[in-house]
Design an enzyme around this catalytic site. Structure first.
Site: not given
Length: 439
Positions: A356-358, A378
Protein backbone atom coordinates in the site's frame (compact mmCIF):
# COMPACT_ATOMS: atom_id res chain seq x y z
CA UNK A 1 2.78 -8.93 19.81
CA UNK A 2 3.50 -5.44 18.50
CA UNK A 3 4.94 -2.79 20.80
CA UNK A 4 4.24 0.83 20.02
CA UNK A 5 6.07 3.69 21.69
CA UNK A 6 4.94 7.22 21.04
CA UNK A 7 7.53 9.96 21.47
CA UNK A 8 6.70 13.47 22.55
CA UNK A 9 7.15 15.94 19.70
CA UNK A 10 7.62 19.65 20.19
CA UNK A 11 7.07 22.20 17.45
CA UNK A 12 10.80 22.91 17.30
CA UNK A 13 11.57 19.23 16.72
CA UNK A 14 9.22 18.82 13.77
CA UNK A 15 11.74 19.80 11.11
CA UNK A 16 14.23 17.31 12.52
CA UNK A 17 11.73 14.45 12.67
CA UNK A 18 9.48 14.83 9.64
CA UNK A 19 10.83 14.26 6.11
CA UNK A 20 10.09 17.14 3.74
CA UNK A 21 8.65 15.05 0.94
CA UNK A 22 5.65 15.26 -1.29
CA UNK A 23 4.37 12.10 0.36
CA UNK A 24 3.66 13.99 3.54
CA UNK A 25 2.77 17.44 2.22
CA UNK A 26 -0.29 18.89 0.48
CA UNK A 27 -0.37 18.62 -3.30
CA UNK A 28 -1.68 22.15 -3.66
CA UNK A 29 1.70 23.60 -2.61
CA UNK A 30 3.41 23.62 -6.02
CA UNK A 31 7.13 23.93 -5.40
CA UNK A 32 9.64 22.38 -3.02
CA UNK A 33 10.76 25.88 -2.02
CA UNK A 34 7.22 26.79 -1.04
CA UNK A 35 6.76 23.45 0.72
CA UNK A 36 9.83 24.04 2.86
CA UNK A 37 8.79 27.61 3.67
CA UNK A 38 5.26 26.57 4.58
CA UNK A 39 6.41 23.63 6.68
CA UNK A 40 9.10 25.67 8.43
CA UNK A 41 6.63 28.40 9.27
CA UNK A 42 4.22 25.89 10.78
CA UNK A 43 6.95 24.10 12.70
CA UNK A 44 8.77 27.06 14.16
CA UNK A 45 5.96 29.38 15.16
CA UNK A 46 5.29 27.89 18.57
CA UNK A 47 2.46 30.34 19.13
CA UNK A 48 0.42 28.46 16.51
CA UNK A 49 1.29 24.96 17.74
CA UNK A 50 -1.66 23.56 19.66
CA UNK A 51 -1.03 21.28 22.62
CA UNK A 52 -2.96 18.02 22.63
CA UNK A 53 -3.29 15.27 25.25
CA UNK A 54 -4.13 11.71 24.16
CA UNK A 55 -4.49 9.34 27.14
CA UNK A 56 -4.13 5.58 26.67
CA UNK A 57 -4.83 2.63 28.93
CA UNK A 58 -4.76 -1.14 29.01
CA UNK A 59 -7.41 -2.18 26.49
CA UNK A 60 -7.36 0.99 24.39
CA UNK A 61 -8.19 0.48 20.71
CA UNK A 62 -4.87 0.99 18.85
CA UNK A 63 -6.45 2.08 15.56
CA UNK A 64 -8.24 4.92 17.35
CA UNK A 65 -5.19 5.95 19.36
CA UNK A 66 -2.68 5.85 16.49
CA UNK A 67 -4.92 7.56 13.91
CA UNK A 68 -5.68 10.37 16.35
CA UNK A 69 -1.99 10.85 17.17
CA UNK A 70 -0.82 10.59 13.55
CA UNK A 71 -3.39 12.94 12.01
CA UNK A 72 -3.00 15.58 14.72
CA UNK A 73 0.79 15.50 14.37
CA UNK A 74 0.42 15.95 10.62
CA UNK A 75 -1.35 19.23 11.40
CA UNK A 76 1.60 20.46 13.47
CA UNK A 77 -0.04 19.85 16.85
CA UNK A 78 2.23 19.07 19.80
CA UNK A 79 0.74 15.75 20.93
CA UNK A 80 1.55 14.21 24.31
CA UNK A 81 0.50 10.60 24.88
CA UNK A 82 -0.03 9.71 28.53
CA UNK A 83 -0.60 6.41 30.27
CA UNK A 84 -3.25 6.19 32.99
CA UNK A 85 -1.62 2.97 34.21
CA UNK A 86 1.19 2.74 36.78
CA UNK A 87 3.73 2.35 33.97
CA UNK A 88 4.29 3.97 30.58
CA UNK A 89 3.58 0.82 28.60
CA UNK A 90 -0.03 -0.18 28.12
CA UNK A 91 -1.46 -3.37 26.63
CA UNK A 92 -3.80 -2.16 23.90
CA UNK A 93 -6.24 -4.38 22.02
CA UNK A 94 -5.21 -6.96 19.41
CA UNK A 95 -1.74 -7.60 20.79
CA UNK A 96 -0.51 -4.02 20.33
CA UNK A 97 1.62 -2.44 23.05
CA UNK A 98 1.81 1.35 23.40
CA UNK A 99 4.53 3.16 25.34
CA UNK A 100 3.39 6.65 26.33
CA UNK A 101 5.43 9.84 26.63
CA UNK A 102 4.48 10.35 30.27
CA UNK A 103 2.25 9.19 33.09
CA UNK A 104 -1.01 11.06 33.43
CA UNK A 105 0.09 12.35 36.82
CA UNK A 106 2.96 14.19 35.11
CA UNK A 107 0.43 16.32 33.23
CA UNK A 108 -1.80 17.21 36.17
CA UNK A 109 -0.99 20.93 35.95
CA UNK A 110 -0.44 21.23 32.19
CA UNK A 111 -2.76 23.20 29.92
CA UNK A 112 -3.97 21.67 26.65
CA UNK A 113 -5.89 23.04 23.69
CA UNK A 114 -7.47 19.61 23.19
CA UNK A 115 -7.86 16.37 25.11
CA UNK A 116 -8.90 13.42 22.92
CA UNK A 117 -9.82 10.00 24.34
CA UNK A 118 -9.57 6.84 22.22
CA UNK A 119 -12.05 4.05 22.90
CA UNK A 120 -11.73 0.30 23.14
CA UNK A 121 -12.76 -1.92 26.02
CA UNK A 122 -11.71 -2.19 28.75
CA UNK A 123 -9.63 0.85 27.78
CA UNK A 124 -12.53 3.30 28.12
CA UNK A 125 -13.31 1.94 31.60
CA UNK A 126 -9.67 2.27 32.63
CA UNK A 127 -9.65 5.89 31.41
CA UNK A 128 -12.84 6.57 33.38
CA UNK A 129 -11.36 5.13 36.55
CA UNK A 130 -8.33 7.43 36.43
CA UNK A 131 -9.08 10.13 39.00
CA UNK A 132 -6.22 12.25 37.70
CA UNK A 133 -7.51 12.10 34.12
CA UNK A 134 -11.03 12.88 35.30
CA UNK A 135 -9.72 15.95 37.10
CA UNK A 136 -7.75 17.10 34.04
CA UNK A 137 -10.70 16.70 31.65
CA UNK A 138 -13.14 18.38 34.05
CA UNK A 139 -10.74 21.31 34.33
CA UNK A 140 -10.57 21.39 30.52
CA UNK A 141 -14.35 21.55 30.30
CA UNK A 142 -14.75 24.23 32.98
CA UNK A 143 -12.15 26.38 31.17
CA UNK A 144 -14.15 26.14 27.94
CA UNK A 145 -11.42 24.29 26.05
CA UNK A 146 -11.91 21.51 23.51
CA UNK A 147 -12.31 17.87 24.56
CA UNK A 148 -13.28 14.80 22.55
CA UNK A 149 -13.82 11.05 22.66
CA UNK A 150 -14.51 8.18 20.29
CA UNK A 151 -16.13 4.73 20.47
CA UNK A 152 -17.00 3.67 24.05
CA UNK A 153 -15.33 6.64 25.71
CA UNK A 154 -18.08 9.26 25.17
CA UNK A 155 -20.48 7.12 27.22
CA UNK A 156 -18.12 5.33 29.57
CA UNK A 157 -15.79 8.24 30.41
CA UNK A 158 -17.23 11.64 29.44
CA UNK A 159 -20.81 10.68 30.24
CA UNK A 160 -19.89 9.16 33.60
CA UNK A 161 -18.01 12.35 34.50
CA UNK A 162 -21.07 14.48 33.73
CA UNK A 163 -19.34 16.29 30.87
CA UNK A 164 -22.03 15.78 28.22
CA UNK A 165 -24.98 17.37 30.05
CA UNK A 166 -27.12 19.47 27.72
CA UNK A 167 -25.12 18.35 24.67
CA UNK A 168 -25.72 16.19 21.62
CA UNK A 169 -23.29 13.28 21.43
CA UNK A 170 -22.62 9.96 19.75
CA UNK A 171 -20.64 6.82 20.58
CA UNK A 172 -20.26 3.14 19.67
CA UNK A 173 -23.77 1.74 19.02
CA UNK A 174 -23.78 -0.78 21.89
CA UNK A 175 -23.10 2.07 24.35
CA UNK A 176 -25.87 4.39 23.14
CA UNK A 177 -28.25 3.35 25.93
CA UNK A 178 -25.58 4.17 28.50
CA UNK A 179 -24.94 7.50 26.77
CA UNK A 180 -28.60 8.58 26.58
CA UNK A 181 -29.14 9.70 30.20
CA UNK A 182 -25.78 11.51 30.24
CA UNK A 183 -26.50 13.94 27.39
CA UNK A 184 -29.30 16.06 25.91
CA UNK A 185 -29.68 13.85 22.84
CA UNK A 186 -27.93 10.88 21.28
CA UNK A 187 -27.29 11.05 17.54
CA UNK A 188 -26.01 8.53 15.03
CA UNK A 189 -23.67 10.95 13.26
CA UNK A 190 -20.25 9.54 12.43
CA UNK A 191 -18.77 12.66 14.05
CA UNK A 192 -20.79 14.99 16.28
CA UNK A 193 -19.72 18.41 17.49
CA UNK A 194 -21.65 20.37 20.08
CA UNK A 195 -19.94 23.39 21.57
CA UNK A 196 -16.46 22.44 22.68
CA UNK A 197 -17.12 18.69 22.59
CA UNK A 198 -16.51 16.34 19.65
CA UNK A 199 -17.63 12.69 19.79
CA UNK A 200 -17.43 9.84 17.30
CA UNK A 201 -18.42 6.19 16.92
CA UNK A 202 -15.57 3.70 16.38
CA UNK A 203 -12.38 2.66 14.55
CA UNK A 204 -13.98 3.20 11.15
CA UNK A 205 -14.93 6.80 11.95
CA UNK A 206 -11.68 7.81 13.68
CA UNK A 207 -9.97 9.37 10.68
CA UNK A 208 -12.98 11.63 10.13
CA UNK A 209 -12.94 12.36 13.89
CA UNK A 210 -9.24 13.27 13.83
CA UNK A 211 -9.63 15.57 10.81
CA UNK A 212 -12.58 17.25 12.54
CA UNK A 213 -10.30 17.88 15.53
CA UNK A 214 -7.71 19.46 13.23
CA UNK A 215 -10.43 21.76 11.91
CA UNK A 216 -11.41 22.75 15.45
CA UNK A 217 -7.79 23.53 16.32
CA UNK A 218 -6.59 25.17 13.11
CA UNK A 219 -9.54 25.79 10.79
CA UNK A 220 -10.95 24.19 7.66
CA UNK A 221 -8.06 25.14 5.38
CA UNK A 222 -5.59 23.23 7.56
CA UNK A 223 -8.00 20.29 7.88
CA UNK A 224 -8.29 20.11 4.08
CA UNK A 225 -4.50 20.36 3.76
CA UNK A 226 -4.04 17.44 6.15
CA UNK A 227 -6.85 15.27 4.80
CA UNK A 228 -5.82 15.51 1.12
CA UNK A 229 -2.72 13.28 1.31
CA UNK A 230 -4.61 10.79 3.50
CA UNK A 231 -6.68 9.72 0.44
CA UNK A 232 -9.88 9.53 2.50
CA UNK A 233 -13.12 8.33 0.99
CA UNK A 234 -15.80 10.82 0.01
CA UNK A 235 -18.64 8.36 0.64
CA UNK A 236 -18.07 7.60 4.33
CA UNK A 237 -20.16 4.68 5.54
CA UNK A 238 -20.85 3.11 2.14
CA UNK A 239 -19.79 -0.46 1.37
CA UNK A 240 -16.22 -0.62 0.12
CA UNK A 241 -15.44 -1.79 -3.42
CA UNK A 242 -12.41 -3.41 -4.98
CA UNK A 243 -11.30 -3.63 -8.58
CA UNK A 244 -10.40 -7.26 -9.24
CA UNK A 245 -8.73 -8.78 -12.29
CA UNK A 246 -7.86 -12.41 -13.02
CA UNK A 247 -9.59 -13.62 -9.84
CA UNK A 248 -8.17 -16.65 -8.08
CA UNK A 249 -8.98 -18.20 -4.72
CA UNK A 250 -6.61 -17.37 -1.87
CA UNK A 251 -6.18 -20.48 0.27
CA UNK A 252 -4.73 -21.37 3.67
CA UNK A 253 -4.56 -24.21 6.19
CA UNK A 254 -6.27 -23.64 9.56
CA UNK A 255 -5.56 -19.87 9.81
CA UNK A 256 -3.90 -17.53 7.28
CA UNK A 257 -0.23 -16.95 8.10
CA UNK A 258 0.49 -13.32 7.24
CA UNK A 259 3.77 -11.40 7.34
CA UNK A 260 3.69 -7.63 7.90
CA UNK A 261 7.23 -6.16 7.64
CA UNK A 262 7.98 -2.82 9.29
CA UNK A 263 10.94 -0.46 9.06
CA UNK A 264 12.09 2.98 10.14
CA UNK A 265 9.73 5.39 8.42
CA UNK A 266 6.82 2.99 7.98
CA UNK A 267 3.41 4.70 8.09
CA UNK A 268 2.03 3.74 11.50
CA UNK A 269 -1.65 4.14 10.60
CA UNK A 270 -1.26 1.74 7.69
CA UNK A 271 0.75 -0.78 9.72
CA UNK A 272 -1.56 -0.75 12.76
CA UNK A 273 -4.78 -0.84 10.70
CA UNK A 274 -3.52 -3.86 8.73
CA UNK A 275 -2.36 -5.70 11.87
CA UNK A 276 -5.50 -4.87 13.87
CA UNK A 277 -8.05 -5.84 11.20
CA UNK A 278 -6.29 -9.05 10.16
CA UNK A 279 -6.03 -10.13 13.82
CA UNK A 280 -9.73 -9.34 14.26
CA UNK A 281 -10.33 -11.80 11.42
CA UNK A 282 -8.31 -14.41 13.38
CA UNK A 283 -5.37 -14.47 10.99
CA UNK A 284 -1.95 -15.24 12.48
CA UNK A 285 -0.05 -12.01 11.87
CA UNK A 286 3.75 -11.92 12.23
CA UNK A 287 5.32 -8.45 12.38
CA UNK A 288 8.97 -8.46 11.31
CA UNK A 289 11.55 -5.66 11.40
CA UNK A 290 13.84 -5.26 8.40
CA UNK A 291 16.18 -3.17 10.54
CA UNK A 292 18.95 -4.61 12.74
CA UNK A 293 16.75 -4.38 15.83
CA UNK A 294 13.13 -5.08 16.69
CA UNK A 295 12.22 -1.48 17.44
CA UNK A 296 11.55 0.90 14.56
CA UNK A 297 10.67 4.59 14.47
CA UNK A 298 7.63 5.12 12.28
CA UNK A 299 6.86 8.17 10.16
CA UNK A 300 4.92 10.13 12.81
CA UNK A 301 7.29 9.28 15.65
CA UNK A 302 5.40 6.21 16.84
CA UNK A 303 7.84 3.45 17.74
CA UNK A 304 6.82 -0.09 16.79
CA UNK A 305 8.53 -3.19 18.13
CA UNK A 306 8.27 -6.22 15.87
CA UNK A 307 7.70 -9.84 16.86
CA UNK A 308 10.96 -10.86 15.22
CA UNK A 309 13.69 -9.77 12.81
CA UNK A 310 13.27 -10.46 9.10
CA UNK A 311 16.01 -13.14 9.16
CA UNK A 312 13.96 -15.17 11.63
CA UNK A 313 10.72 -14.45 9.80
CA UNK A 314 12.27 -15.73 6.57
CA UNK A 315 12.43 -19.24 8.05
CA UNK A 316 8.63 -19.42 7.98
CA UNK A 317 6.12 -19.79 5.16
CA UNK A 318 3.31 -17.29 4.58
CA UNK A 319 -0.06 -17.27 2.88
CA UNK A 320 0.40 -13.52 2.37
CA UNK A 321 3.19 -10.95 2.66
CA UNK A 322 1.80 -7.42 2.87
CA UNK A 323 3.79 -4.18 3.07
CA UNK A 324 2.60 -0.97 4.74
CA UNK A 325 3.72 2.29 3.15
CA UNK A 326 5.52 5.37 4.40
CA UNK A 327 8.36 6.79 2.31
CA UNK A 328 11.26 5.83 4.58
CA UNK A 329 9.78 2.42 5.29
CA UNK A 330 9.28 1.63 1.61
CA UNK A 331 12.85 2.65 0.84
CA UNK A 332 14.11 0.35 3.60
CA UNK A 333 12.00 -2.53 2.27
CA UNK A 334 13.43 -2.03 -1.22
CA UNK A 335 16.96 -2.26 0.18
CA UNK A 336 16.26 -5.40 2.22
CA UNK A 337 17.66 -8.27 0.18
CA UNK A 338 16.04 -10.79 2.50
CA UNK A 339 12.57 -9.27 2.15
CA UNK A 340 12.84 -8.78 -1.60
CA UNK A 341 13.88 -12.43 -2.01
CA UNK A 342 10.92 -13.51 0.10
CA UNK A 343 8.58 -11.45 -2.08
CA UNK A 344 10.05 -12.91 -5.26
CA UNK A 345 9.64 -16.47 -3.94
CA UNK A 346 6.09 -15.62 -2.89
CA UNK A 347 5.30 -14.49 -6.45
CA UNK A 348 7.07 -17.45 -8.06
CA UNK A 349 5.07 -19.91 -5.93
CA UNK A 350 1.85 -18.06 -6.84
CA UNK A 351 1.15 -17.15 -3.21
CA UNK A 352 -0.47 -13.77 -2.42
CA UNK A 353 1.53 -10.62 -1.74
CA UNK A 354 0.60 -6.96 -1.53
CA UNK A 355 1.54 -3.39 -0.69
CA UNK A 356 0.00 0.00 0.00
CA UNK A 357 0.93 3.66 -0.45
CA UNK A 358 4.61 4.15 -1.42
CA UNK A 359 5.48 0.44 -1.34
CA UNK A 360 3.95 -0.68 -4.67
CA UNK A 361 5.96 2.00 -6.50
CA UNK A 362 9.20 1.85 -4.50
CA UNK A 363 9.40 -1.86 -3.64
CA UNK A 364 7.30 -4.01 -5.98
CA UNK A 365 7.78 -2.10 -9.26
CA UNK A 366 11.60 -1.79 -9.27
CA UNK A 367 12.01 -5.47 -8.37
CA UNK A 368 9.76 -6.69 -11.18
CA UNK A 369 6.97 -7.75 -8.85
CA UNK A 370 4.31 -5.80 -10.77
CA UNK A 371 5.21 -7.19 -14.20
CA UNK A 372 2.04 -8.02 -16.09
CA UNK A 373 -0.11 -6.87 -13.15
CA UNK A 374 -2.66 -4.12 -12.59
CA UNK A 375 -1.83 -2.04 -9.51
CA UNK A 376 -2.23 1.26 -7.71
CA UNK A 377 -0.15 3.27 -5.23
CA UNK A 378 0.05 6.62 -3.41
CA UNK A 379 -1.20 9.20 -5.95
CA UNK A 380 2.09 11.14 -6.15
CA UNK A 381 3.99 7.90 -6.89
CA UNK A 382 1.71 6.32 -9.48
CA UNK A 383 3.89 7.76 -12.26
CA UNK A 384 6.50 5.16 -11.24
CA UNK A 385 4.17 2.27 -12.15
CA UNK A 386 4.68 0.76 -15.59
CA UNK A 387 0.95 0.00 -15.96
CA UNK A 388 -1.10 2.99 -14.81
CA UNK A 389 -4.43 1.89 -16.27
CA UNK A 390 -6.12 1.15 -12.92
CA UNK A 391 -4.38 3.59 -10.57
CA UNK A 392 -7.55 5.54 -9.71
CA UNK A 393 -9.04 2.53 -7.95
CA UNK A 394 -8.68 2.56 -4.16
CA UNK A 395 -7.92 -1.17 -3.95
CA UNK A 396 -6.74 -3.29 -6.87
CA UNK A 397 -6.55 -7.10 -6.80
CA UNK A 398 -4.92 -8.87 -9.74
CA UNK A 399 -4.71 -12.60 -9.13
CA UNK A 400 -2.42 -13.06 -6.15
CA UNK A 401 -1.47 -9.35 -5.91
CA UNK A 402 -3.27 -6.66 -3.90
CA UNK A 403 -2.33 -2.95 -3.84
CA UNK A 404 -3.83 0.24 -2.45
CA UNK A 405 -3.24 4.00 -2.14
CA UNK A 406 -2.67 5.45 1.34
CA UNK A 407 -3.71 5.78 5.00
CA UNK A 408 -7.30 6.59 4.06
CA UNK A 409 -7.60 3.41 1.99
CA UNK A 410 -5.97 1.13 4.59
CA UNK A 411 -9.25 -0.17 5.99
CA UNK A 412 -10.60 -1.04 2.54
CA UNK A 413 -7.26 -2.67 1.73
CA UNK A 414 -7.30 -4.75 4.92
CA UNK A 415 -10.96 -5.69 4.49
CA UNK A 416 -10.26 -6.74 0.91
CA UNK A 417 -7.58 -9.12 2.26
CA UNK A 418 -10.13 -10.50 4.73
CA UNK A 419 -12.57 -10.91 1.84
CA UNK A 420 -10.06 -12.83 -0.27
CA UNK A 421 -9.32 -15.27 2.55
CA UNK A 422 -12.67 -15.53 4.34
CA UNK A 423 -15.30 -14.20 1.91
CA UNK A 424 -17.14 -10.89 1.54
CA UNK A 425 -19.67 -11.62 4.27
CA UNK A 426 -16.91 -11.89 6.88
CA UNK A 427 -15.29 -8.68 5.62
CA UNK A 428 -18.57 -6.77 5.71
CA UNK A 429 -19.28 -8.10 9.20
CA UNK A 430 -15.96 -6.68 10.40
CA UNK A 431 -16.55 -3.42 8.52
CA UNK A 432 -19.86 -2.97 10.34
CA UNK A 433 -18.41 -3.87 13.74
CA UNK A 434 -15.75 -1.20 13.24
CA UNK A 435 -18.34 1.32 11.96
CA UNK A 436 -16.43 1.61 8.69
CA UNK A 437 -19.71 0.87 6.91
CA UNK A 438 -23.20 1.60 8.16
CA UNK A 439 -24.77 -0.93 10.53
Amino acid sequence: MVLISVRHVTPHSLLRHFPLTQHFLPKQIPSLKNRIFSFTATATMSSTSKKVLVPVANGSEPIEAVITIDVLRRSGADVTVVSVEKQLRVDACHGVKIVADALVSDCRDAVFDLIALPGGMPGATNLKESEVLESIVKKQASAGRLYAAVCASPAVALGSWGLLKGLKATCYPSFMEQLAPACAATVESRVQQDGKVVTSRGPGTTMEFAVALVEQLYGKEKADEVSGPLVMRANHGDEYTIAEFNPIQWTFDNSPQILVPIANGSEEMEAVIIIDILRRAKANVVVASVEDKLEILASRQVKLVADMLIDEAAKLSYDLIVLPGGLGGAQAFAKSEKLVNMLKKQKESNRPYGAICASPALVLEPHGLLKGKKATAFPAMCNKLSDQSEIENRVVVDGNLITSRGPGTSMEFSLAIVEKFFGRNKALELAKIMLFTRT
